[in-house]
Scaffold this active site. Sequence first.
Site, mmCIF file in Angstrom:
data_model
loop_
_atom_site.group_PDB
_atom_site.id
_atom_site.type_symbol
_atom_site.label_atom_id
_atom_site.label_comp_id
_atom_site.label_asym_id
_atom_site.label_seq_id
_atom_site.Cartn_x
_atom_site.Cartn_y
_atom_site.Cartn_z
ATOM 1 N N CYS A 1 -24.244 -41.245 10.507
ATOM 2 C CA CYS A 1 -23.497 -40.858 11.708
ATOM 3 C C CYS A 1 -22.310 -41.790 11.884
ATOM 4 C CB CYS A 1 -24.388 -40.887 12.950
ATOM 5 S SG CYS A 1 -24.891 -42.551 13.420
ATOM 6 N N CYS B 1 -22.778 -45.550 12.029
ATOM 7 C CA CYS B 1 -22.898 -46.259 10.748
ATOM 8 C C CYS B 1 -21.526 -46.731 10.276
ATOM 9 C CB CYS B 1 -23.521 -45.347 9.696
ATOM 10 S SG CYS B 1 -25.179 -44.768 10.072
ATOM 11 N N ASP C 1 5.162 -25.003 10.870
ATOM 12 C CA ASP C 1 6.048 -24.853 9.723
ATOM 13 C C ASP C 1 6.734 -23.492 9.843
ATOM 14 O OD1 ASP C 1 7.117 -25.218 7.043
ATOM 15 O OD2 ASP C 1 5.631 -23.738 6.426
ATOM 16 N N ASP D 1 1.466 -23.715 5.682
ATOM 17 C CA ASP D 1 0.830 -22.944 4.607
ATOM 18 C C ASP D 1 1.216 -23.430 3.224
ATOM 19 O OD1 ASP D 1 3.517 -22.027 4.479
ATOM 20 O OD2 ASP D 1 2.818 -20.182 3.526
ATOM 21 N N ASP E 1 3.378 -29.076 3.237
ATOM 22 C CA ASP E 1 2.797 -29.348 4.558
ATOM 23 C C ASP E 1 1.564 -30.248 4.493
ATOM 24 O OD1 ASP E 1 4.651 -27.584 5.847
ATOM 25 O OD2 ASP E 1 3.449 -25.891 5.142
#
Length: 743
Positions: free
Chosen positions: A21, A24, A439, A636, A640
């Site tokens: 988790c 940790c 974008d 996309d 990016d």
Amino acid sequence: MQAMEESALRQATLQVTGMTCAACASRIEKGLGKLPGVRSAAVNLATETARVSYAPGEVSVEAMRSRVEKLGYGASPVEEAGDAQARRTEELRRQRVKLAASAALSLPLLWAMAGHFSFTSWMWVPSLFMQPWFQLLLATPVQFLVGGAFYVGAYKALRNGSANMDVLVALGTSAAYFYSLYLTVVWYAEGAIARHGPALYYETSAALLTLVVLGKLLEAQAKGRTSAAIRSLLGLQAKTALVVRGGEERLLPVEEVVVGDVAIVRPGAKIPVDGVVIEGASAVDESMLTGESLPVEKRPGDLVVGATMNKNGLLRVRATKVGKDTALAHIVNIVEEAQGSKAPIQRVADRISGVFVPIVAAAAAVAFAAWYFVFAPGDAAAALNASIAILVIACPCALGLATPTSIMAGSGRAAELGVLFKGGEHLEATHRLDTIVLDKTGTVTKGKPELTDVRSELDPRVFLRLVGAAESGSEHPIAKSIVAGAKTAGATLPKASSFEAIPGAGVAAVVEGRRVLVGTKRLLEAEGIDARRAYDAVRRLEEAGKTVMLAAVDGRYAGLLAVADAVKPTSKAAIARLRAMGLEVVMMTGDNERAARAIAAQVGIERVFAETRPEGKAAEIRRLQAEGRKVGMVGDGMNDAPALAVADIGMAVGTGADVAIEAADVTLMRGDLAGIADAIELSRRTMRNIRQNLFWALAYNALGIPIAAVGLLAPWVAGAAMALSSVSVVLNALRLQKAKPEG
């Protein structure tokens, strides 16, 4: 002096195993940070890596590894991508086996539990399932083999002075299991021979452990995809380069190219390194770098970037940057650093457990003492009943289910709407966004040039037939869009003869005996053709962000054609919806300022960052974050990826590049910007649902613990109340499956 000290620092990366988790990761960061010579440490739970900035003269990598191991975790040098993937695959296989075994062992226990209720009296339950010894036989491997990891995690947390969900799970399941074990031993010690044994709670501990293991498996599956973005980026690089050495052409591995080498790049080949054109002319597809769909003309003196694609001309390129200095390597580094620096979100239940666990333990201890010394002096059974009832009613079933059930229901509903969250932490973080950066190419727009305008001084059908036929021999994207547009308009294209591609200018061809030129203003001027009467129209079209080609037939100006990357039909409405939700929308693109402003005006965006390269996109995201904004980046393309990784939440359009999808936290599968608003709205609803769940989970404890402490709550009633709290939490979470976004 400080700059010199910073420049002397080195970076080390360790592969860390055994984390369960966010607590940790926090413990390891603190432990490494206490070592002399360590300037900073960032542990990434998702990638299971620790990045450490250190002074090499003061601390060694071996000392860091030793410190991590002393904290109870494994540490080793970073694995190769293939090795890491193989390790994750094996870990997922083990977790699936563990889940299957746990579920198989828990099912008979749940069946037996159902047989205790009056409303299920009609249900047949095998007598064997009701035997305490049989239930003990089933529950023990679940408790100690399946649940062993939670005991280890709880021990590590307590040893380091903290409490997490492992402590809650270990405490709650142990209370139910050992209380049941106690009743089993007493029952047999008394020589009981009844068909039905005492009311046991083996199924409580087993079912809870099974559900928690399921959640851990889902988290592990999300982690396994984090390195795919880096692998995709590296796969773009050219593997070989045709280099001139000693007057001879040699095909060399790209790793052997050095600064100053001259590389020959043929049409259709990838440019192997960053460099400058010294001979030739061509169009180069730089979409992986800029996101722009139209190729860029290159001539001697122009810079080219490694991994971009040469289209139609032969180029000679002198290498100026190789290896780790290239633009592609820099993009890879940005993505790696951004992913490594992202701290996993602290789970809501983990934050509560830091206070909750000590309170419950103290309440149980006080209740035991009060009963043993005051209410029923010397009666260990009564004291144990009260303290066990507290632990059972406080068992973290509802608290443990509060967050994951809501996240699972919310993410499942999101998937039905075409929005994929890579993990619960991203679903949680999305609701905090207040700024969305879009974008342009392929996100706001379609990403492919289309023929938008035709203005001819000839018959339009004749004009399109001649121009379309002339462009048919070209591989340039603009030419392809003109040909496609002509065919869409119904033109039948004859075969051209004497075709000639003129790099950087256009094409010349003979169609049906007529000489046709299609290209730039410069091409027509070079041929002595007067097209000045079209210049005003050209200027207006270019101001609208379009690319304009002029055409001449038999030495006379005949008309013009404009090509543009059209806006997606849904973009304007989606952006209006985002603004109505209180979000600021920004557009960022590698395209020129004029074209960017034209597109922004069409969709209602006021703030625009234009002519921005990949490194600049990430920098702009950081600048917005420095203003105190929570930024979501939507893109996309390959270009990016760094910005998607740097943003608080990266959203990739599912129709785009694989690397953008892998680098992002959220994928919009429909390629529709409406998915952004859907994602944010579902995140907001999910977080509201989680807060409701946590309230009810804690309310049961707040009411039940005092009642149990005064002896008015038998352990079996406490178990029923605990089960009821879990049911209420799950039913509330399931409401998310019917959520309907307002768009």
